[in-house]
Scaffold this active site. Structure first.
Site, PDB file in Angstrom:
ATOM      1  N   GLY A   1      21.196  46.257  72.773  1.00 11.71           N
ATOM      2  CA  GLY A   1      20.481  46.500  74.016  1.00 11.71           C
ATOM      3  C   GLY A   1      19.394  45.486  74.312  1.00 11.71           C
ATOM      4  N   SER A   2      18.214  45.973  74.617  1.00 18.00           N
ATOM      5  CA  SER A   2      17.171  45.187  75.268  1.00 18.00           C
ATOM      6  C   SER A   2      16.547  44.114  74.389  1.00 18.00           C
ATOM      7  CB  SER A   2      16.069  46.122  75.763  1.00 18.00           C
ATOM      8  OG  SER A   2      15.006  45.396  76.325  1.00 18.00           O
ATOM      9  N   CYS A   3      16.206  42.986  75.034  1.00 15.85           N
ATOM     10  CA  CYS A   3      15.451  41.908  74.389  1.00 15.85           C
ATOM     11  C   CYS A   3      14.018  42.338  74.078  1.00 15.85           C
ATOM     12  CB  CYS A   3      15.414  40.682  75.297  1.00 15.85           C
ATOM     13  SG  CYS A   3      17.030  39.971  75.682  1.00 15.85           S
ATOM     14  N   SER A   4      13.545  43.427  74.716  1.00 14.37           N
ATOM     15  CA  SER A   4      12.180  43.899  74.501  1.00 14.37           C
ATOM     16  C   SER A   4      12.017  44.632  73.184  1.00 14.37           C
ATOM     17  CB  SER A   4      11.746  44.828  75.646  1.00 14.37           C
ATOM     18  OG  SER A   4      11.708  44.122  76.864  1.00 14.37           O
ATOM     19  N   GLY A   5      13.103  44.763  72.419  1.00 14.19           N
ATOM     20  CA  GLY A   5      12.993  45.386  71.105  1.00 14.19           C
ATOM     21  C   GLY A   5      11.986  44.686  70.221  1.00 14.19           C
TER      22      GLY A   5
END
Length: 590
Positions: A67-71
């Site tokens: 999923g997200s790059c904001s992990g």
């Protein structure tokens, strides 16, 4: 019965150190953004088998992130507020989670071991749930280590992974601090990442899209302000992803003052460094979108997948924080999808077409969610969709859903996406590539999973624009609303970028939609929107986004209905949703 023999495994320590803790483990990948609460460390992905577990003081074993790059941002926050795990064990190397730990170590002096294990060893670890697990550098065991296994002190980062790297004269100048402290710190982080990826050299990029401007907590703000205050200035054109607030309207929307001000400061830190305040999660809708073959550095999972797959541009799935480091230097690891060999498909998915006449726009997000689940970390090529001629917005919806449950940076669609001119163009014919059939009945389960609300629940909010609505989608919505009346108790909100909103305003589309009762929010996106915009009620949220239907239950505590854009309009007018399968699914044998 003989004496107990401890299990000892040798892995690869990407961030080295010693730790121990109670093992929590899953064979399912986990996105930290939207899947882990950055303040409490609780797993909030309600579709994950670790939902409800808290990561604090544990050893976490998962195959990889997704999923997200904001992990990476969430990882930084939970380490800084001491709500994170003591160590992470992975089956497959994960750049996003590892980068979050590296930034915590480089900038804030906080770190935990991150170890990638061999597949058989990882599976053995999964069977040790609840045990105390010990990590010592590259070694993992269910019993404490009593020997001195070398010196595990972290090497100084200024020489980390530079041996064997082919550095340009400019890279050496950056390392020597000749271009300032911010770019010096940035190149250290880039080189550590290059070492993680096995890259031997860096390369130039023409543009960057930064996702790290999302406020994940005080750590994200401290990081950006440090780079800004150290004199950081972007060296290549840089756009900004959605931020955590609608910058022009957040006060009147009732957003908490401390949160709104922190998010504003974060956005300002990035614009102070020279980034353009585009504030959109769909940078491919901008006039500056890259062309096929262009080497760029984009973050934000749906944007990365769209850039690689639909535009044919070349970017890795850049973690938050690495994105601004690349922008400050113009240099990126020469690895991943930047290289031809890493853009080939390793999975063939053959789609059994629905009747073209029955299909609606809910087909693409549901199919993308299924394909992402099947692909996991593999790049797939989907065969059999050419006759449907999906639009750019269809591919946006497909790609966002795909990126939500897959860690792969792209997909191919035979005869649709630019590189998939033939099967031989996107697969290595010398390799044995697995092939899987997708029948329409296989999409019943993801439709049911994403429709988490019960039929008895009414709808009080219709959420549109995850990813951001395009100008064409706003025109389509206006057409569907024509001659209809919205129920007074229903709120309909569209999120979009400033650019698309401006086009729609000039064309009179915004006025038509506002007359129907649609509210617009720019700058932010649904994965960042919380109370009071999303009120706490027992009612359901209706959306046409598989991405939001997946993340939303954990982010909002609400149940969701997923349907087509037409069904969203009908729900807005009726205040309810019949939860009826679309015609193209009803025609299956499932």
């Amino acid at each position: 019965m003989g004496p107990y023999v401890a299990s000892v495994f040798e892995g690869t320590g990407h961030v080295r150190g010693k730790a121990s803790g109670t093992l929590i483990a899953s064979g399912l990948e986990l996105s930290f953004w939207g899947g882990v609460n950055s303040e409490t460390g609780e797993v909030i992905d309600r579709h994950h088998d670790l939902s409800g577990h808290r990561l604090q003081d544990t050893v976490l074993a998962i195959p990889s992130g997704r999923g997200s790059c904001s992990g990476s941002g969430v990882m930084l926050e939970i380490l800084l507020n001491n709500k994170g795990p003591k160590a992470i064990l992975l089956e497959r190397q994960d750049d996003i989670l590892t980068l979050g730990v590296m930034v915590a170590e480089e900038i804030f002096g906080k770190t935990i071991p991150v170890v990638t294990m061999k597949p058989n060893d990882f599976r053995a670890i999964l069977g040790m749930k609840g045990k105390t697990i010990y990590i010592d550098s590259d070694r993992v065991s269910d019993e404490a280590f009593h020997d001195t296994h070398g010196d595990h002190t972290q090497e100084p980062t200024k020489s980390y992974f530079i041996d064997g790297m082919q550095l340009s004269d400019f890279d050496k100048e950056l390392l020597q601090g000749l271009h300032g402290e911010a770019s010096c710190t940035a190149i250290h982080i880039i080189l550590r990442t290059a070492g993680l990826l096995g890259a031997t050299e860096l390369m130039n990029v023409t543009q960057v899209h930064v996702d790290g401007c999302i406020y994940t907590g005080p750590g994200s703000l401290l990081f950006a302000e440090k780079l800004r205050d150290w004199g950081g200035k972007v060296r290549v054109p840089t756009t900004l992803n959605s931020i955590s607030i609608d910058q022009n309207r957040w006060r009147e929307q009732g957003v908490d003052n401390s949160f709104g001000e922190a998010a504003t400061k974060l956005a300002k830190a990035y614009t102070d460094m020279g980034a353009t305040p585009t504030f959109t999660c769909a940078p491919y809708q901008l006039k500056t979108a890259p062309r096929q073959g262009e080497q760029v550095a984009w973050a934000e999972s749906n944007a990365v997948v769209y850039a690689n797959s639909v535009l044919g541009a070349r970017t890795m799935k850049y973690p938050d924080f690495l994105d601004i480091c690349v922008a400050l230097t113009g240099r990126a690891p020469k690895s991943g999808p930047h290289l031809d060999v890493n853009r080939l498909a390793s999975l063939i998915l053959r789609a059994d077409l629905p009747d073209v006449d029955t299909i609606d726009d809910s087909f693409y997000p549901i199919l993308g969610y299924k394909v992402g689940s099947l692909a996991a970390n593999r790049i797939p090529v989907i065969v059999g969709l050419q006759a449907l001629a999906p639009s750019r917005d269809d591919l946006k919806a497909f790609g966002a859903a795909f990126a939500t449950v897959s860690s792969a940076p792209m997909f191919h669609m035979l005869g649709v996406t630019p590189e998939a001119t033939s099967l031989s163009a996107v697969v290595d014919e010398a390799r044995q590539i697995p092939s899987v059939d997708i029948k329409m009945e296989h999409l019943v389960e993801p439709w049911q999973r994403l429709n988490s609300a019960s039929e008895q629940q009414s709808v009080d909010l219709v959420s549109l624009g995850n990813p951001h609505f395009s100008f064409k989608e706003m025109k389509k919505l206006a057409h569907l609303c024509e001659g209809r009346t919205k129920a007074q108790e229903i709120t309909v909100i569209v999120t979009c970028g400033r650019s698309s909103y401006g086009l729609a305003s000039q064309a009179g589309v915004v006025e038509v939609l506002e007359n129907f009762g649609v509210k617009f929010m720019t700058d932010t996106c649904w994965c960042m929107i919380t109370e009071p915009i999303v009120p706490t009620t027992a009612n359901a949220i209706m959306t046409n986004s598989a991405k939001y239907a997946h993340y939303g239950p954990g982010l909002t505590g609400r149940k969701f209905f997923l349907g087509s854009l037409m069904q969203c309009v009908e729900a807005a007018c009726r205040g309810s949703y019949s939860k009826k399968m679309p015609q193209w699914l009803l025609n299956t044998d499932g």
